[in-house]
Design an enzyme around this catalytic site. Structure first.
Site, PDB file in Angstrom:
ATOM      1  CB  VAL A  14      -1.095   0.044   1.244  1.00  0.00           C
ATOM      2  CG1 VAL A  14      -2.177   1.559   1.002  1.00  0.00           C
ATOM      3  CG2 VAL A  14      -2.116  -0.886   1.544  1.00  0.00           C
ATOM      4  CB  ALA A  43       9.900   4.870   8.547  1.00  0.00           C
ATOM      5  CE  LYS A 204     -10.562  -5.042   6.220  1.00  0.00           C
ATOM      6  NZ  LYS A 204     -10.210  -6.063   4.922  1.00  0.00           N
ATOM      7  N   GLY A 305      -5.449  -4.837  -2.270  1.00  0.00           N
ATOM      8  CA  GLY A 305      -4.238  -4.640  -3.578  1.00  0.00           C
ATOM      9  C   GLY A 305      -4.271  -3.578  -3.289  1.00  0.00           C
TER      10      GLY A 305
END
Ligand code: NDP
Ligand code: HSE
Length: 428
Positions: A14, A43, A204, A305
């Site tokens: 991501v 980082a 979630k 994704g």
């Protein structure tokens, strides 16, 4: 033009896509918003890996340096660890820097603490990417639906398992092979057990319930069952009866007036072919919202994704950057304590199959057990005969406690040779 400088923690699936999107969209974003986004520090864990799209000078393996740097206005956390990320996000918020994260495991464990910290330090904590990838669900719940009396939200919120169940249903795909493919495509968590055992969807569900109902729900409040027990036979049985099996996160507000009870759970669930959620295939996610005024609403999009998730992160980055540019901070009310409905009181329709003796009186005996435990049968089908006989029941709405008592009694009947699969069912 106002410049906003981003410190990025994590340059994986991501994080890498976010830098790609910012590079591609920078000019358009500036034209549309008046904000010039730059990634000034990044980082990572391993400094020896090649990092396309960023220069070595911005890289470090010390996240705290990024957070504290004078040339970082906004911190984006895309690492994924819980304890480390909690510490880093805490550092950023205490320094008055707004944070964007996609870390659902962290929010489902320590969300309330971090939201309070953001409010105390006049900073924002944005987390659109933490639920359902590219789907703008958090903002929809927090803004568009703030006045809506939401009663229930059912979501396909894990791309990996939806991808796997779709392939197992449509192509008879092998469980292990299709999981490896989901990992290769960047859908799965670092440890894919979180996906297949439902823990990602559990986190979630906790976040959805928290945001939809304004109460503090953690992952521990959400009973969970993943897809590792779903067999090809279950998928075929469901299909024969007109259903497809999906991993669903369900959150509900129970009662007609405050204080409401909140119920949340994650289970593989039989969804009728004609329900909109049944059509959601592959790594797509969808969230089906039921409310007193809107009736029904479904949001649909890529659930996992790099680029789809980075799209949601970028939306948050722009929102936080606008706040920084304008010197405003969106203040959200503190979360209230939740009244969590005991899991055994949760209700659903159920599917249950039983291997039985194929003899006169067996069906009556079995049906009597359902009735004696207050479970009403909606349909029953016998498959096979003789030693191959099995009965597949679908019930009307029943409580988890009543279906558990029914199963316990059925298990003790001599005419019941095996209690087979149990699934929740979307239905009356
Ligand atoms: P990845 O595993 O692909 O990337 C993680 C990144 O974090 C890597 O760049 C890694 O460094 C870096 N990292 C690990 N440890 C440290 C450390 N101690 N200090 C600094 N950096 C570190 O994860 P994803 O990009 O897939 O996921 C990131 C977050 O986004 C997670 O919270 C995930 O749940 C969430 N998310 C992911 C989605 C997806 O589809 N992948 C969708 C929605 C949310 P290195 O590159 O050196 O290994
Ligand atoms: N592993 C997650 C999924 C990533 O498969 O949905 C998106 O949160």
């Amino acid at each position: 033009m106002q410049s906003v400088r981003i410190g990025l923690l994590g340059f994986g699936t991501v994080g890498g896509s976010l830098v790609e999107l910012i590079t591609e969209q920078r000019t358009d974003i500036a034209a549309l918003t008046g904000i010039d986004l730059t990634v000034t520090r990044v980082a990572v864990n391993d400094l020896t890996k090649p990092r396309p799209g960023i220069g070595d000078a911005v890289l470090t393996d010390q996240a705290s340096e990024v957070i504290q740097a004078d040339d970082v206005d906004l911190v984006v956390e895309l690492v994924g660890a819980v304890d480390l990320a909690r510490d880093w996000i805490g550092q950023a918020l205490r320094a008055g820097k707004s944070v964007v994260t996609g870390n659902k495991a962290l929010l489902a464990a320590h969300g309330r603490e971090l939201f309070d910290l953001a409010a105390e330090n006049s900073a924002e904590l944005l987390f659109e990417a933490s639920v359902a990838g590219a789907i703008p669900l958090m903002r929809t719940l927090q803004k568009s639906l703030r006045g809506e009396p939401i009663t229930r939200i059912m979501g396909i919120v894990n791309g990996t398992t939806n991808y796997m169940l779709s392939a197992m249903t449509e192509d008879g795909a092998n469980y292990a092979e299709i999981l490896a493919e989901a990992q290769r495509l960047g859908y799965a968590e670092a440890d894919p057990t979180a996906d297949v055992e439902g823990h990602d969807a559990q986190a979630k569900a906790a976040i959805i319930a928290t945001v939809a109902f304004g109460v503090s729900i953690t992952a521990d409040d959400v009973p969970v069952e993943g897809i590792s027990g779903v067999t090809a036979a279950d998928i075929a049985n469901a299909s024969r009866l007109g259903y497809v099996i999906k991993l669903l996160a369900v959150v509900e507000r129970v009662g007609t007036e405050a204080p409401y009870e909140i119920s949340a759970r994650v289970n593989p669930t039989m969804v009728p072919f004609d329900h909109p959620l049944a059509t959601v295939r592959g790594s797509f996610n969808a969230v089906f919202i039921e409310g007193g005024a809107l009736d029904e609403l479904m949001l649909y999009g890529r659930g996992a994704g790099g680029r789809p998730t980075a799209s949601a992160v970028l939306g948050d980055v722009i929102e936080a950057a606008s706040g920084i540019a304008q010197g405003t901070v969106r203040r959200l009310p503190a979360l209230a304590d939740a009244h969590v409905r005991p899991p055994e009181a949760a209700t659903s329709a159920f599917y249950l199959d039983l291997a039985v003796d194929d003899s006169p009186g067996v069906l009556a005996e079995v049906a009597g057990v359902f009735g004696a435990n207050g479970v009403s049968i909606r349909s029953m089908e016998q498959e096979g005969t003789g030693t191959e006989a099995s009965l597949a029941f679908i019930t009307h709405q029943a409580s988890e406690a009543d279906i558990a008592a029914t199963i316990e009694k059925l298990t003790s009947l001599p005419s019941v040779n095996r209690v087979g699969a149990l699934y929740r069912v979307i239905g009356p």
